[in-house]
Design a protein around this motif. Structure first.
Motif, PDB file in Angstrom:
ATOM      1  N   VAL A 163       0.873  -1.178   0.000  1.00  0.00           N
ATOM      2  CA  VAL A 163       0.000   0.000   0.000  1.00  0.00           C
ATOM      3  C   VAL A 163       0.904   1.218   0.000  1.00  0.00           C
ATOM      4  N   VAL A 164       0.782   2.049  -1.019  1.00  0.00           N
ATOM      5  CA  VAL A 164       1.579   3.281  -1.042  1.00  0.00           C
ATOM      6  C   VAL A 164       0.686   4.401  -0.512  1.00  0.00           C
ATOM      7  N   GLY A 165       1.049   4.923   0.655  1.00  0.00           N
ATOM      8  CA  GLY A 165       0.239   5.930   1.345  1.00  0.00           C
ATOM      9  C   GLY A 165      -0.123   5.416   2.723  1.00  0.00           C
ATOM     10  N   ARG A 166      -0.049   6.290   3.735  1.00  0.00           N
ATOM     11  CA  ARG A 166      -0.319   5.857   5.120  1.00  0.00           C
ATOM     12  C   ARG A 166      -1.288   6.804   5.824  1.00  0.00           C
ATOM     13  N   ILE A 169      -7.361   7.753   6.540  1.00  0.00           N
ATOM     14  CA  ILE A 169      -8.632   7.426   5.877  1.00  0.00           C
ATOM     15  C   ILE A 169      -8.476   6.390   4.767  1.00  0.00           C
ATOM     16  N   VAL A 170      -7.281   6.248   4.212  1.00  0.00           N
ATOM     17  CA  VAL A 170      -7.113   5.246   3.151  1.00  0.00           C
ATOM     18  C   VAL A 170      -5.983   4.250   3.476  1.00  0.00           C
ATOM     19  N   GLY A 171      -4.736   4.729   3.502  1.00  0.00           N
ATOM     20  CA  GLY A 171      -3.587   3.821   3.568  1.00  0.00           C
ATOM     21  C   GLY A 171      -3.614   2.874   4.756  1.00  0.00           C
ATOM     22  N   ALA A 188       4.082   1.669   2.276  1.00  0.00           N
ATOM     23  CA  ALA A 188       5.128   2.586   1.796  1.00  0.00           C
ATOM     24  C   ALA A 188       4.627   4.024   1.917  1.00  0.00           C
ATOM     25  N   HIS A 189       5.553   4.959   1.985  1.00  0.00           N
ATOM     26  CA  HIS A 189       5.185   6.375   2.151  1.00  0.00           C
ATOM     27  C   HIS A 189       6.313   7.242   1.620  1.00  0.00           C
ATOM     28  N   SER A 190       6.257   8.531   1.939  1.00  0.00           N
ATOM     29  CA  SER A 190       7.206   9.451   1.299  1.00  0.00           C
ATOM     30  C   SER A 190       8.656   9.210   1.742  1.00  0.00           C
ATOM     31  N   ARG A 191       8.859   8.505   2.846  1.00  0.00           N
ATOM     32  CA  ARG A 191      10.235   8.244   3.309  1.00  0.00           C
ATOM     33  C   ARG A 191      10.718   6.845   2.910  1.00  0.00           C
ATOM     34  N   ALA A 208      -2.366   5.067  -3.029  1.00  0.00           N
ATOM     35  CA  ALA A 208      -3.214   6.088  -2.385  1.00  0.00           C
ATOM     36  C   ALA A 208      -2.303   7.223  -1.949  1.00  0.00           C
ATOM     37  N   VAL A 209      -1.843   7.969  -2.927  1.00  0.00           N
ATOM     38  CA  VAL A 209      -0.774   8.942  -2.704  1.00  0.00           C
ATOM     39  C   VAL A 209      -1.241  10.379  -2.924  1.00  0.00           C
ATOM     40  N   GLY A 210      -2.074  10.585  -3.940  1.00  0.00           N
ATOM     41  CA  GLY A 210      -2.479  11.950  -4.282  1.00  0.00           C
ATOM     42  C   GLY A 210      -1.486  12.639  -5.201  1.00  0.00           C
ATOM     43  N   ARG A 211      -0.748  11.836  -5.991  1.00  0.00           N
ATOM     44  CA  ARG A 211       0.180  12.413  -6.982  1.00  0.00           C
ATOM     45  C   ARG A 211      -0.140  11.827  -8.347  1.00  0.00           C
ATOM     46  N   GLU A 213      -0.473  10.112 -11.612  1.00  0.00           N
ATOM     47  CA  GLU A 213       0.244   9.142 -12.456  1.00  0.00           C
ATOM     48  C   GLU A 213       1.667   8.874 -11.972  1.00  0.00           C
ATOM     49  N   MET A 214       1.830   8.827 -10.637  1.00  0.00           N
ATOM     50  CA  MET A 214       3.184   8.676 -10.081  1.00  0.00           C
ATOM     51  C   MET A 214       3.779   7.288 -10.332  1.00  0.00           C
ATOM     52  N   VAL A 215       2.923   6.263 -10.352  1.00  0.00           N
ATOM     53  CA  VAL A 215       3.435   4.889 -10.453  1.00  0.00           C
ATOM     54  C   VAL A 215       3.455   4.447 -11.919  1.00  0.00           C
ATOM     55  N   GLY A 230      -6.190   7.024  -6.220  1.00  0.00           N
ATOM     56  CA  GLY A 230      -5.989   8.456  -6.468  1.00  0.00           C
ATOM     57  C   GLY A 230      -7.070   9.103  -7.322  1.00  0.00           C
ATOM     58  N   ILE A 231      -7.411  10.312  -6.952  1.00  0.00           N
ATOM     59  CA  ILE A 231      -8.288  11.139  -7.798  1.00  0.00           C
ATOM     60  C   ILE A 231      -7.582  12.485  -7.931  1.00  0.00           C
ATOM     61  N   ASN A 232      -7.004  12.728  -9.095  1.00  0.00           N
ATOM     62  CA  ASN A 232      -6.266  13.968  -9.306  1.00  0.00           C
ATOM     63  C   ASN A 232      -6.809  14.672 -10.544  1.00  0.00           C
ATOM     64  N   ARG A 233      -7.043  15.959 -10.370  1.00  0.00           N
ATOM     65  CA  ARG A 233      -7.543  16.765 -11.488  1.00  0.00           C
ATOM     66  C   ARG A 233      -6.345  17.433 -12.157  1.00  0.00           C
ATOM     67  N   GLY A 264     -13.420   3.443 -11.103  1.00  0.00           N
ATOM     68  CA  GLY A 264     -12.870   2.316 -10.341  1.00  0.00           C
ATOM     69  C   GLY A 264     -13.269   2.431  -8.874  1.00  0.00           C
ATOM     70  N   VAL A 265     -12.316   2.901  -8.065  1.00  0.00           N
ATOM     71  CA  VAL A 265     -12.540   2.984  -6.614  1.00  0.00           C
ATOM     72  C   VAL A 265     -13.612   4.032  -6.267  1.00  0.00           C
ATOM     73  N   GLY A 266     -13.627   5.151  -7.001  1.00  0.00           N
ATOM     74  CA  GLY A 266     -14.523   6.274  -6.685  1.00  0.00           C
ATOM     75  C   GLY A 266     -15.978   5.863  -6.485  1.00  0.00           C
ATOM     76  N   PRO A 267     -16.609   5.218  -7.479  1.00  0.00           N
ATOM     77  CA  PRO A 267     -18.025   4.862  -7.311  1.00  0.00           C
ATOM     78  C   PRO A 267     -18.273   3.906  -6.147  1.00  0.00           C
TER      79      PRO A 267
HETATM   80  P1  NDP Z   1      -2.973  11.977   2.023  1.00  0.00           P
HETATM   81  O1  NDP Z   1      -2.377  13.198   1.415  1.00  0.00           O
HETATM   82  O2  NDP Z   1      -3.611  12.058   3.349  1.00  0.00           O
HETATM   83  O3  NDP Z   1      -1.826  10.838   2.096  1.00  0.00           O
HETATM   84  C1  NDP Z   1      -0.977  10.630   1.030  1.00  0.00           C
HETATM   85  C2  NDP Z   1       0.035   9.591   1.410  1.00  0.00           C
HETATM   86  O4  NDP Z   1       0.913   9.400   0.287  1.00  0.00           O
HETATM   87  C3  NDP Z   1       0.907   9.956   2.594  1.00  0.00           C
HETATM   88  O5  NDP Z   1       1.016   8.867   3.477  1.00  0.00           O
HETATM   89  C4  NDP Z   1       2.254  10.298   1.978  1.00  0.00           C
HETATM   90  O6  NDP Z   1       3.375   9.921   2.743  1.00  0.00           O
HETATM   91  C5  NDP Z   1       2.251   9.447   0.728  1.00  0.00           C
HETATM   92  N1  NDP Z   1       3.094  10.039  -0.301  1.00  0.00           N
HETATM   93  C6  NDP Z   1       3.067  11.304  -0.777  1.00  0.00           C
HETATM   94  N2  NDP Z   1       4.028  11.477  -1.703  1.00  0.00           N
HETATM   95  C7  NDP Z   1       4.667  10.297  -1.820  1.00  0.00           C
HETATM   96  C8  NDP Z   1       5.752   9.834  -2.614  1.00  0.00           C
HETATM   97  N3  NDP Z   1       6.366  10.655  -3.476  1.00  0.00           N
HETATM   98  N4  NDP Z   1       6.135   8.573  -2.470  1.00  0.00           N
HETATM   99  C9  NDP Z   1       5.530   7.741  -1.600  1.00  0.00           C
HETATM  100  N5  NDP Z   1       4.481   8.121  -0.825  1.00  0.00           N
HETATM  101  C10 NDP Z   1       4.069   9.381  -0.926  1.00  0.00           C
HETATM  102  O7  NDP Z   1      -3.977  11.409   0.927  1.00  0.00           O
HETATM  103  P2  NDP Z   1      -5.256  10.429   1.091  1.00  0.00           P
HETATM  104  O8  NDP Z   1      -4.832   9.137   1.644  1.00  0.00           O
HETATM  105  O9  NDP Z   1      -6.360  11.174   1.720  1.00  0.00           O
HETATM  106  O10 NDP Z   1      -5.652  10.252  -0.452  1.00  0.00           O
HETATM  107  C11 NDP Z   1      -4.780   9.638  -1.368  1.00  0.00           C
HETATM  108  C12 NDP Z   1      -5.387   9.746  -2.754  1.00  0.00           C
HETATM  109  O11 NDP Z   1      -6.621   9.049  -2.768  1.00  0.00           O
HETATM  110  C13 NDP Z   1      -5.727  11.168  -3.223  1.00  0.00           C
HETATM  111  O12 NDP Z   1      -5.538  11.247  -4.619  1.00  0.00           O
HETATM  112  C14 NDP Z   1      -7.197  11.301  -2.907  1.00  0.00           C
HETATM  113  O13 NDP Z   1      -7.839  12.234  -3.749  1.00  0.00           O
HETATM  114  C15 NDP Z   1      -7.656   9.906  -3.198  1.00  0.00           C
HETATM  115  N6  NDP Z   1      -8.886   9.521  -2.497  1.00  0.00           N
HETATM  116  C16 NDP Z   1      -9.841   8.899  -3.225  1.00  0.00           C
HETATM  117  C17 NDP Z   1     -10.995   8.472  -2.651  1.00  0.00           C
HETATM  118  C18 NDP Z   1     -11.999   7.758  -3.495  1.00  0.00           C
HETATM  119  O14 NDP Z   1     -13.157   7.720  -3.141  1.00  0.00           O
HETATM  120  N7  NDP Z   1     -11.582   7.162  -4.612  1.00  0.00           N
HETATM  121  C19 NDP Z   1     -11.276   8.725  -1.224  1.00  0.00           C
HETATM  122  C20 NDP Z   1     -10.167   9.295  -0.509  1.00  0.00           C
HETATM  123  C21 NDP Z   1      -9.025   9.696  -1.139  1.00  0.00           C
HETATM  124  P3  NDP Z   1       3.751  10.632   4.154  1.00  0.00           P
HETATM  125  O15 NDP Z   1       2.784  10.081   5.141  1.00  0.00           O
HETATM  126  O16 NDP Z   1       5.138  10.182   4.396  1.00  0.00           O
HETATM  127  O17 NDP Z   1       3.608  12.090   3.929  1.00  0.00           O
END
Ligand code: NDP
Length: 291
Positions: A163-166, A169-171, A188-191, A208-211, A213-215, A230-233, A264-267
């Motif tokens: 799981v990328v993101g911690r 609410i998601v990770g 996994a996370h930013s560190r 679940a990163v919020g960046r 097309e990062m992967v 991820g949902i990114n505009r 995908g996940v959104g609905p």
């Molecule tokens: P957060 O910003 O709360 O968390 C993002 C996580 O990604 C953090 O743990 C962060 O690490 C990690 N991260 C950021 N940059 C990197 C990187 N370069 N490499 C590795 N890890 C990284 O976001 P959310 O969990 O709230 O949401 C994630 C995504 O999911 C967003 O795009 C959001 O819009 C989407 N989303 C979609 C939903 C849906 O219904 N489909 C519902 C909720 C969210 P660190 O902790 O170290 O900072």
């Protein structure tokens, strides 16, 4: 079978199941589940989410109550509303749309909700239940992801999941759910060091990163299942487009299954909110729902 995991179709089937059980609850027990959604302020994205939640709640046969408050509302006033909803027997689910204005402490508001009416699964009691194998409410987005994974892969035990993101609410809840299914889980996370190598170990990769097309595809093990939260505009070719946290084209080429964005996940997230509201209504009344 198509590689694409169709979250829209899956969500429709979840909503239909919920609607059937809601009808059963009404017929057999004279209970109509009610969901109260509290929106503070005028954030346009939040307004759209709340409107959609209301429409889908009613479509499933449940009661929907919307409470729209001005941005200037005080924390005490919001807590007073939560207290009223906690004591309202027609309300079985309470959802406070996040984010809240900065003068209000989110955790204070979430923890003021009766955990038996918490439909987001963010209350500390429900977080604790999820992490100790108890029977609490599971956050909607990870719940939707695990439903799609089990539907596609069946038994998940023994699989390597990354799981990328911690986030809370998601990770983190996603990792807890995968662990509950006996996956070997890495968060996994930013560190994280050498993230591409960590991702390449995954049979199940959840981003679940919020960046946007990062992967890329070369981080994905051939045959892996990829869940893109991820949902990114973004702006592309002069147009606004929604993209996920994975580069869809290159990942789709190597994965055995993948969720698209959008669709995908959104609905699944709103469908799971309806599912959670139904479950809480049944639990509050001590009713066991039919399979
Ligand atoms: P957060 O910003 O709360 O968390 C993002 C996580 O990604 C953090 O743990 C962060 O690490 C990690 N991260 C950021 N940059 C990197 C990187 N370069 N490499 C590795 N890890 C990284 O976001 P959310 O969990 O709230 O949401 C994630 C995504 O999911 C967003 O795009 C959001 O819009 C989407 N989303 C979609 C939903 C849906 O219904 N489909 C519902 C909720 C969210 P660190 O902790 O170290 O900072």
């Amino acid at each position: 079978m198509s590689k694409v995991i169709d979250g829209k179709a899956f969500a429709e089937s979840v909503r239909q199941d919920v609607a059937k059980q809601v009808a059963w609850l009404k017929d057999e027990h004279d209970i109509t589940p009610g969901l109260a959604v509290v929106l503070v302020g005028e954030d346009p994205a939040s307004q759209v989410y709340v409107r959609n939640k209301g429409i889908q709640t009613k479509a499933a046969g449940m009661n929907s109550y919307e409470h729209k408050l001005d941005t200037s509302v005080t924390e005490d006033e919001l807590l007073a509303l939560i207290n009223t909803l906690n004591n309202d027997s027609s309300v079985h689910g309470i959802l406070v749309q996040l984010p809240l204005p900065s003068h209000i402490e989110e955790s204070a508001v979430i923890d003021a909700i009766d955990y038996r009416k918490d439909v987001d699964g963010f209350h500390l009691t429900n977080v604790g239940l999820l992490n100790t194998g108890g029977d609490g409410v599971v956050p909607c987005t990870p719940l939707g992801c695990i439903m799609m994974l089990k539907d596609r892969l069946g038994d998940l035990s023994g699989k390597n999941a990354v799981v990328v993101g911690r986030s809370n609410i998601v990770g983190k809840p996603m990792a807890a759910l995968l662990l509950k299914e006996s996956c070997t889980v890495t968060i996994a996370h930013s560190r994280t060091q050498d993230l591409p190598a960590v991702c390449r170990e995954a049979d199940i990769l959840v981003a679940a990163v919020g960046r946007p097309e990062m992967v890329p595809g070369d981080w994905v093990k051939p045959g892996a299942t990829v869940i893109d939260v991820g949902i990114n505009r973004i702006e592309r070719d002069g147009k606004t487009k929604l993209v996920g946290d994975v580069d869809y084209a290159s990942c789709e080429a190597v994965a055995s299954a993948i969720t698209p964005v959008p669709g995908g996940v959104g609905p699944m997230t709103i469908a799971c909110l309806l599912h959670n509201t139904l479950q809480q209504a049944a639990r509050l009344h001590g009713v066991t729902l039919p399979e």
